[in-house]
Design an enzyme around this catalytic site. Structure first.
Site, PDB file in Angstrom:
ATOM      1  N   GLY A  70       0.758  -1.215  -0.014  1.00 55.14           N
ATOM      2  CA  GLY A  70      -0.049   0.032  -0.005  1.00 55.14           C
ATOM      3  C   GLY A  70       0.881   1.269  -0.123  1.00 55.14           C
ATOM      4  O   GLY A  70       2.030   1.201   0.111  1.00 55.14           O
ATOM      5  N   ARG A 126       1.395   5.833   4.598  1.00 55.78           N
ATOM      6  CA  ARG A 126       0.101   6.114   5.198  1.00 55.78           C
ATOM      7  C   ARG A 126      -1.291   5.530   4.738  1.00 55.78           C
ATOM      8  O   ARG A 126      -2.204   5.903   5.197  1.00 55.78           O
ATOM      9  CB  ARG A 126       0.031   7.849   5.364  1.00 55.78           C
ATOM     10  CG  ARG A 126       1.322   8.178   5.830  1.00 55.78           C
ATOM     11  CD  ARG A 126       1.345   8.530   7.548  1.00 55.78           C
ATOM     12  NE  ARG A 126       2.340   9.631   7.523  1.00 55.78           N
ATOM     13  CZ  ARG A 126       3.464   9.181   7.928  1.00 55.78           C
ATOM     14  NH1 ARG A 126       3.967   7.739   8.128  1.00 55.78           N
ATOM     15  NH2 ARG A 126       4.387  10.045   8.568  1.00 55.78           N
ATOM     16  N   SER A 170       0.601  -1.272   7.655  1.00 60.27           N
ATOM     17  CA  SER A 170       1.390  -1.812   8.834  1.00 60.27           C
ATOM     18  C   SER A 170       0.243  -2.050  10.136  1.00 60.27           C
ATOM     19  O   SER A 170       0.499  -3.330  10.723  1.00 60.27           O
ATOM     20  CB  SER A 170       2.622  -0.878   9.430  1.00 60.27           C
ATOM     21  OG  SER A 170       3.532  -0.872   8.584  1.00 60.27           O
ATOM     22  N   ALA A 223      12.059  -5.854  11.820  1.00 57.50           N
ATOM     23  CA  ALA A 223      12.276  -4.365  11.803  1.00 57.50           C
ATOM     24  C   ALA A 223      13.554  -4.134  10.894  1.00 57.50           C
ATOM     25  O   ALA A 223      14.390  -4.603  11.221  1.00 57.50           O
ATOM     26  CB  ALA A 223      12.282  -3.684  12.916  1.00 57.50           C
ATOM     27  N   GLY A 230      14.292  -1.103   9.675  1.00 55.38           N
ATOM     28  CA  GLY A 230      14.704   0.128  10.080  1.00 55.38           C
ATOM     29  C   GLY A 230      16.154   0.431  10.599  1.00 55.38           C
ATOM     30  O   GLY A 230      16.628  -0.436  11.146  1.00 55.38           O
ATOM     31  N   HIS A 251       9.128   2.452  19.118  1.00 53.02           N
ATOM     32  CA  HIS A 251       8.679   1.323  18.531  1.00 53.02           C
ATOM     33  C   HIS A 251       8.888  -0.143  19.001  1.00 53.02           C
ATOM     34  O   HIS A 251       7.993  -0.864  19.137  1.00 53.02           O
ATOM     35  CB  HIS A 251       8.798   1.330  16.980  1.00 53.02           C
ATOM     36  CG  HIS A 251       8.113   2.392  16.313  1.00 53.02           C
ATOM     37  ND1 HIS A 251       6.727   2.520  16.320  1.00 53.02           N
ATOM     38  CD2 HIS A 251       8.745   3.401  15.453  1.00 53.02           C
ATOM     39  CE1 HIS A 251       6.522   3.490  15.519  1.00 53.02           C
ATOM     40  NE2 HIS A 251       7.814   4.195  14.985  1.00 53.02           N
ATOM     41  N   ARG A 252      10.069  -0.366  19.214  1.00 49.32           N
ATOM     42  CA  ARG A 252      10.576  -1.354  19.980  1.00 49.32           C
ATOM     43  C   ARG A 252       9.726  -1.630  21.308  1.00 49.32           C
ATOM     44  O   ARG A 252       9.185  -2.623  21.452  1.00 49.32           O
ATOM     45  CB  ARG A 252      11.945  -1.475  20.090  1.00 49.32           C
ATOM     46  CG  ARG A 252      12.497  -2.934  20.583  1.00 49.32           C
ATOM     47  CD  ARG A 252      13.966  -2.857  20.939  1.00 49.32           C
ATOM     48  NE  ARG A 252      14.840  -2.650  19.907  1.00 49.32           N
ATOM     49  CZ  ARG A 252      15.501  -1.710  19.723  1.00 49.32           C
ATOM     50  NH1 ARG A 252      16.031  -1.096  20.577  1.00 49.32           N
ATOM     51  NH2 ARG A 252      16.498  -1.344  18.463  1.00 49.32           N
ATOM     52  N   ARG A 312       5.986  -2.560  20.806  1.00 49.96           N
ATOM     53  CA  ARG A 312       5.653  -3.631  20.440  1.00 49.96           C
ATOM     54  C   ARG A 312       6.155  -4.590  21.477  1.00 49.96           C
ATOM     55  O   ARG A 312       5.029  -5.581  21.709  1.00 49.96           O
ATOM     56  CB  ARG A 312       6.544  -4.055  19.157  1.00 49.96           C
ATOM     57  CG  ARG A 312       6.409  -3.436  17.905  1.00 49.96           C
ATOM     58  CD  ARG A 312       6.851  -3.988  16.884  1.00 49.96           C
ATOM     59  NE  ARG A 312       8.595  -3.796  16.852  1.00 49.96           N
ATOM     60  CZ  ARG A 312       9.225  -2.886  16.386  1.00 49.96           C
ATOM     61  NH1 ARG A 312       8.573  -1.986  15.597  1.00 49.96           N
ATOM     62  NH2 ARG A 312      10.416  -2.714  16.449  1.00 49.96           N
ATOM     63  N   GLU A 361      15.544  -6.692  14.915  1.00 52.07           N
ATOM     64  CA  GLU A 361      16.292  -5.700  14.153  1.00 52.07           C
ATOM     65  C   GLU A 361      17.092  -6.316  13.000  1.00 52.07           C
ATOM     66  O   GLU A 361      18.249  -6.775  13.509  1.00 52.07           O
ATOM     67  CB  GLU A 361      17.006  -4.752  14.974  1.00 52.07           C
ATOM     68  CG  GLU A 361      16.096  -4.183  16.125  1.00 52.07           C
ATOM     69  CD  GLU A 361      15.039  -3.364  15.791  1.00 52.07           C
ATOM     70  OE1 GLU A 361      15.195  -2.779  14.555  1.00 52.07           O
ATOM     71  OE2 GLU A 361      14.287  -2.941  16.669  1.00 52.07           O
TER      72      GLU A 361
END
Length: 182
Positions: free
Chosen positions: A11, A14, A18, A37, A39, A53-54, A57, A66
């Site tokens: 997609g 935004r 996710s 992840a 990033g 974020h970690r 989660r 990671e």
């Protein structure tokens, strides 16, 4: 060999892809939820975002791996029956394709470099599917990404085509709505 289920979700930026992918994994069962992840922390702001974020989660019951490069390194960290979410292909691709940019020796400029990484990714995904119960893969749309490079878009398209061919379900997200394409 048993085969886990592969769900591919794509997609725009935004689009809700996710969040939707997380809900798919949560609904799939009570096994360990694993978030891969892709990033990387290039600066202090990104380092703080990744850590936030970690932590989010973790508090929600996810185990985070990671892994910005070399997806084959994930295999040894997975357990049978895991429910896995990899977010996202586009970040991995940018990391791998432009690896070495700071020295002027990018993978993208080296003959066969990206083909080798692509073969490794394919083998890693297939191996994951023989280990886990569910692998949900998230990616941005090919032409709706921050990188406007033809080589990048070509590789992303190639990866998407293969993922759709392998997937049990392929879902496109638009404005928070999921449209099943396969």
């Amino acid at each position: 060999m048993a085969q886990g289920q592969l769900i591919f979700i794509s997609g725009g930026v935004r689009s809700g892809k996710s969040a939707y992918a997380e809900s798919v994994v949560r609904a799939a069962g009570s096994a360990r939820k694993v978030y891969i992840a892709s990033g990387q922390a290039y600066d202090e702001e990104m380092k703080k975002r990744i850590e936030r974020h970690r932590l989010d989660r973790f508090q929600d019951g996810w185990h985070t791996i990671e892994q910005a490069y070399r997806m084959e390194s994930v295999l040894e960290k997975l357990q049978p029956e895991d429910m896995v979410l990899w977010d996202c292909v586009t970040t991995w691709l940018a990391n791998e394709l432009y690896e070495g940019w700071e020295t002027g020796n990018m993978c993208a400029d080296q003959p066969g470099c990206m083909e080798e990484k692509w073969n490794g990714l394919q083998q890693s995904i297939l191996a994951m599917l023989h280990t886990v119960d569910l692998l949900t893969v998230v990616s941005n749309e090919v032409l709706d990404d921050f990188v406007r490079d033809e080589l990048y878009q070509s590789w992303l398209g190639r990866i998407h085509i293969w993922l759709v061919q392998q997937a049990d379900q392929a879902i496109e997200m638009e404005n928070g709505l999921a449209f099943r394409r396969k």
